[in-house]
Motif scaffolding. Structure first.
Motif, mmCIF file in Angstrom:
data_model
loop_
_atom_site.group_PDB
_atom_site.id
_atom_site.type_symbol
_atom_site.label_atom_id
_atom_site.label_comp_id
_atom_site.label_asym_id
_atom_site.label_seq_id
_atom_site.Cartn_x
_atom_site.Cartn_y
_atom_site.Cartn_z
ATOM 1 N N UNK A 160 -36.801 6.064 35.438
ATOM 2 C CA UNK A 160 -35.630 5.392 35.746
ATOM 3 C C UNK A 160 -34.786 4.843 34.123
ATOM 4 N N UNK A 161 -35.286 4.283 33.159
ATOM 5 C CA UNK A 161 -35.195 3.238 32.243
ATOM 6 C C UNK A 161 -33.816 4.162 31.831
ATOM 7 N N UNK A 162 -34.560 5.614 31.797
ATOM 8 C CA UNK A 162 -33.399 6.636 30.598
ATOM 9 C C UNK A 162 -32.915 7.517 31.210
ATOM 10 N N UNK A 210 -22.135 12.199 37.775
ATOM 11 C CA UNK A 210 -21.830 10.961 38.336
ATOM 12 C C UNK A 210 -23.486 10.276 39.520
ATOM 13 N N UNK A 211 -24.957 11.426 39.445
ATOM 14 C CA UNK A 211 -25.651 10.554 40.226
ATOM 15 C C UNK A 211 -26.248 9.954 39.171
ATOM 16 N N UNK A 212 -26.138 9.776 38.089
ATOM 17 C CA UNK A 212 -26.561 9.085 36.759
ATOM 18 C C UNK A 212 -25.612 7.880 36.198
ATOM 19 N N UNK A 213 -25.308 7.357 37.389
ATOM 20 C CA UNK A 213 -24.392 5.914 36.959
ATOM 21 C C UNK A 213 -25.877 5.437 37.436
ATOM 22 N N UNK A 214 -26.240 4.014 36.626
ATOM 23 C CA UNK A 214 -27.169 3.854 36.321
ATOM 24 C C UNK A 214 -26.844 1.977 37.569
ATOM 25 N N UNK A 215 -28.074 2.215 38.031
ATOM 26 C CA UNK A 215 -28.731 1.332 39.433
ATOM 27 C C UNK A 215 -29.515 0.614 39.458
ATOM 28 N N UNK A 216 -29.765 -0.779 39.553
ATOM 29 C CA UNK A 216 -31.159 -1.605 39.997
ATOM 30 C C UNK A 216 -31.506 -1.433 40.841
ATOM 31 N N UNK A 247 -29.751 8.175 33.133
ATOM 32 C CA UNK A 247 -28.754 8.853 31.969
ATOM 33 C C UNK A 247 -28.653 9.789 31.435
ATOM 34 N N UNK A 248 -29.402 9.300 30.450
ATOM 35 C CA UNK A 248 -29.088 10.649 28.833
ATOM 36 C C UNK A 248 -29.932 11.604 30.084
ATOM 37 N N UNK A 249 -31.365 11.876 30.779
ATOM 38 C CA UNK A 249 -31.903 12.743 31.262
ATOM 39 C C UNK A 249 -31.353 13.487 32.075
ATOM 40 N N UNK A 250 -30.247 12.684 33.224
ATOM 41 C CA UNK A 250 -29.642 13.680 34.457
ATOM 42 C C UNK A 250 -28.595 14.281 33.386
ATOM 43 N N UNK A 251 -27.965 13.177 32.067
ATOM 44 C CA UNK A 251 -26.812 13.969 31.533
ATOM 45 C C UNK A 251 -27.100 15.375 30.684
#
Length: 342
Positions: free
Chosen positions: A159-161, A18-24, A163-167
């Motif tokens: 930061x750019x990746x 849930x924390x991995x949702x990308x945000x600007x 989602x993949x890292x935290x997933x």
């Protein structure tokens, strides 16, 4: 037991995903600073987002001017558009950079007068074709579709990746929890001083030898912290309420630290053999720093608001480190010391 451990690991993994949702990135609020403070910080001010107020004193080249603060210290401001008029009092906000001489300067994102009315309009064009209308574009030719920060520079890889890292971290935590649940027999107790994963818990960690008085908190070196080299010199406590309560402060070299040995003093931070906590409200969060160089200790002031006195004389923030001699008196707020070279 197996079901409980698996459920715990699954909840941890779900929270991470849930924390991995990308945000600007949100536009930060600048920290108010003076040119004098930035020069005292030196290279440590790099990439800080600050706002400095002062008077436009002179121009430099075609895209820079100097802003003189209330202390008479001039700071170079770099802009990509129109410069404000000379002698006008303005506030410049932007990121701090360091020039080849090690001096700070600001790449301005906005320039306003003290009432926050915009004086210079930012450049409202995409000058480098990276898809960002940035008034202070420091990263030209950023690849298309790359996520960028407030000044048009690519975000860090993590930061750019994100989602993949935290997933991946979440899946690893889930797999580890399942493995632990399958290996431990049902109902087996967890040993005292250990966590569920077999490592030492906070209660099982080695104790730190703390010497604490009314205003001073000192961590004394002990065997649990590895080999610490004792350095020449000591500080005798002569004022502040801890005379006779707290032993003299000895100086040590941290084997994990790089560069010359240092001792810091202040109201904030975590106590350690190289950082002394002074709990008095007359002491700043970071008040002073001592450094051992060339076989001799020096002291430097880092506090704008509370005085550092050496032999009864104030030490300026922008002054170079002052060498110490045996018998010198040092005052940090209401806390007083006498330096001995052995």
């Amino acid at each position: 037991m197996r079901i409980t451990a698996t459920l715990h690991a699954w909840l941890v993994a779900s929270a991470l995903l849930m924390m991995a949702t990308p945000t600007l990135p949100a536009q930060p609020t600048p920290a108010v600073a003076t040119a004098r403070q930035l020069f005292s910080l030196g290279t440590r001010a790099r990439d800080q987002f600050v706002e400095v107020t002062g008077e436009v004193s002179r121009y430099e080249g075609e895209n820079a001017f100097y802003l003189e603060d209330d202390y008479g210290v001039g700071l170079r401001i770099v802009v990509s558009g129109q410069r404000p008029a000379r002698d006008l009092r303005v506030a410049a906000a932007g990121l701090v950079s360091i020039d080849e001489s090690g001096n700070p300067y600001i790449v301005a994102q906005r320039i306003v007068d003290p009432t926050k009315v915009e004086v210079v309009k930012p450049v409202e064009v995409d000058t480098d074709g990276d898809g960002v209308l940035d008034p202070a574009d420091r990263c030209a030719a950023t690849p298309a579709n790359t996520r960028v920060d407030a000044v048009g520079c690519p975000l860090p890889i993590w930061e750019r990746h994100r989602t993949a890292i935290l997933g991946g971290v979440g899946l690893l935590a889930l797999a580890l929890g399942v493995a632990v649940a399958l290996r431990r027999p049902s109902g087996a107790p967890v040993p005292m001083g250990s966590s569920a994963l077999g490592g030492p818990s906070a209660s099982g960690s080695a104790a730190v030898d703390i010497d604490e008085g009314k205003t001073i908190r000192v961590a004394r070196p002990d065997s649990s912290q590895g080999t610490l080299q004792i350095l020449p010199g000591r500080l005798e406590i002569t004022g502040g309420g801890d005379q006779g309560r707290v032993s003299d402060i000895r100086f040590v070299r941290d084997p994990m630290a790089q560069g010359e040995p240092e001792m810091t003093f202040g109201r904030a931070g975590s106590v350690s053999p190289t950082h002394i906590i002074l709990k008095s409200q007359t002491v700043s969060r970071l008040h002073a720093k001592m450094r051992f160089s060339g076989g001799r200790w020096t002291i430097q002031n880092f506090s704008d608001t509370n005085p550092l006195m050496l032999n009864g004389q104030p030490v300026r923030v922008d002054a170079p480190p002052a060498p110490l001699s045996s018998g010198d008196t040092i005052d940090m707020g209401e806390v007083s010391f006498r330096f001995h070279d052995r």
